[in-house]
Design a protein around this motif. Sequence first.
Motif, short mmCIF file in Angstrom:
data_model
loop_
_atom_site.label_atom_id
_atom_site.label_comp_id
_atom_site.label_asym_id
_atom_site.label_seq_id
_atom_site.Cartn_x
_atom_site.Cartn_y
_atom_site.Cartn_z
N GLY A 28 0.55 9.21 3.68
CA GLY A 28 -0.88 9.10 3.94
C GLY A 28 -1.35 7.67 4.12
N VAL A 29 -0.44 6.79 4.57
CA VAL A 29 -0.75 5.37 4.74
C VAL A 29 -0.70 5.02 6.23
N ARG A 30 -1.67 4.26 6.71
CA ARG A 30 -1.64 3.79 8.10
C ARG A 30 -0.41 2.92 8.33
N ALA A 31 0.26 3.17 9.45
CA ALA A 31 1.51 2.46 9.75
C ALA A 31 1.30 1.47 10.90
N ASP A 32 0.28 0.66 10.83
CA ASP A 32 -0.02 -0.27 11.92
C ASP A 32 1.11 -1.26 12.16
N VAL A 33 1.56 -1.91 11.09
CA VAL A 33 2.59 -2.94 11.22
C VAL A 33 3.96 -2.30 11.47
N ALA A 34 4.26 -1.24 10.74
CA ALA A 34 5.55 -0.57 10.91
C ALA A 34 5.71 -0.05 12.34
N ALA A 35 4.64 0.54 12.88
CA ALA A 35 4.70 1.07 14.24
C ALA A 35 4.84 -0.07 15.26
N ALA A 36 4.14 -1.18 15.00
CA ALA A 36 4.24 -2.32 15.90
C ALA A 36 5.65 -2.90 15.88
N ALA A 37 6.27 -2.96 14.69
CA ALA A 37 7.64 -3.45 14.57
C ALA A 37 8.61 -2.53 15.30
N HIS B 53 0.84 -1.20 0.00
CA HIS B 53 0.00 0.00 0.00
C HIS B 53 0.87 1.25 0.00
N ALA B 54 1.91 1.23 0.84
CA ALA B 54 2.81 2.37 0.90
C ALA B 54 3.60 2.53 -0.40
N ALA B 55 4.03 1.38 -0.96
CA ALA B 55 4.78 1.44 -2.22
C ALA B 55 3.91 1.97 -3.36
N ALA C 224 11.23 3.48 13.05
CA ALA C 224 10.66 4.77 13.42
C ALA C 224 10.62 5.68 12.20
N ALA C 225 11.70 5.65 11.41
CA ALA C 225 11.74 6.43 10.18
C ALA C 225 10.71 5.91 9.17
N ALA C 226 10.58 4.58 9.10
CA ALA C 226 9.60 4.00 8.17
C ALA C 226 8.18 4.40 8.57
N THR C 227 7.89 4.40 9.87
CA THR C 227 6.57 4.80 10.35
C THR C 227 6.29 6.25 9.98
N GLU C 228 7.30 7.11 10.15
CA GLU C 228 7.16 8.52 9.78
C GLU C 228 6.92 8.67 8.28
N MET C 229 7.63 7.89 7.48
CA MET C 229 7.47 7.94 6.03
C MET C 229 6.05 7.56 5.62
N LEU C 230 5.51 6.49 6.21
CA LEU C 230 4.16 6.08 5.85
C LEU C 230 3.16 7.19 6.18
N GLY C 231 3.39 7.88 7.29
CA GLY C 231 2.53 9.01 7.62
C GLY C 231 2.60 10.09 6.55
N GLU C 232 3.80 10.34 6.04
CA GLU C 232 3.97 11.34 4.98
C GLU C 232 3.28 10.92 3.69
#
Length: 258
Positions: A236-245, A180-182, A226-234
């Motif tokens: 506009g994608v929910r970062a459920d898995v990235a934030a959990a990781a 989704h993010a890609a 943490a950087a990946a979670t921030e990127m997904l926010g930029e």
Amino acid sequence: MTGTIAVLGLGEAGGALARDLVAAGAAVRGYDPAVPATGGVVRTGSEADAVRGADLVLSVNSASAALRAFEAGLAGLREGAAWADLNTASPGAKRELAALAAEHRVPFADVAIMAPVPGRGLRVPMLATGPAADVLAATLNPLGAAVETMAGEAGLAAERKLLRSVFFKGMSAAVVEALHAARAAGCEDWLRRIVVAELTAADTSTVDRLVGGSYRHAVRRTAEMAAATEMLGELGVRADVAAAARDQLAHIADSPDR
């Protein structure tokens, strides 16, 4: 002709199992308050009516309805009939149901369906534990089922299934989120090729590499996720898995036992 089998719940899974049992020569009585019995399944008006005269009951409704279905079916259950719960529930919930069955002297089997039923029907792999596991296998396997039994109490089959689910469904969620993010970043095809290549190349060393790397590089990987979670926010994608990781890696980094 085999004995009589009752199927409670005639939705996607229960309906497919019931139809295949009929095709294999079993007398099948079915009940579902929302789905009518078809394909040679004898239609009944309640759980108690469905299980009346049955040698084996397959409860295939939902985890939330499993206890109520058992209690409702007791009035029609003959002595010695086995009850198999095929619903996906926690091991604790299965043990509670098994204890209730034991109070009423009903042989009980905890059954975990280990793959999607559509396309497989009665041939879907199943794992059974509990007092009636062997009875279930002896009844269904000659009809074409693939029931594997494991020694031990009810709840163990559910435990195995859900442990597998933590891995498989967790991996699925990570792939969905990453793609989704890609897609949002305009490079979905590129990432899809990477995912396919990694899964294709997996071997016996892959698990050790994944686990060992997480522990050895927990601090660095926490910052990376943490950087990946921030990127997904930029994006506009929910970062459920990235934030959990990120949070899991942070916990590992802070653990004195790593």
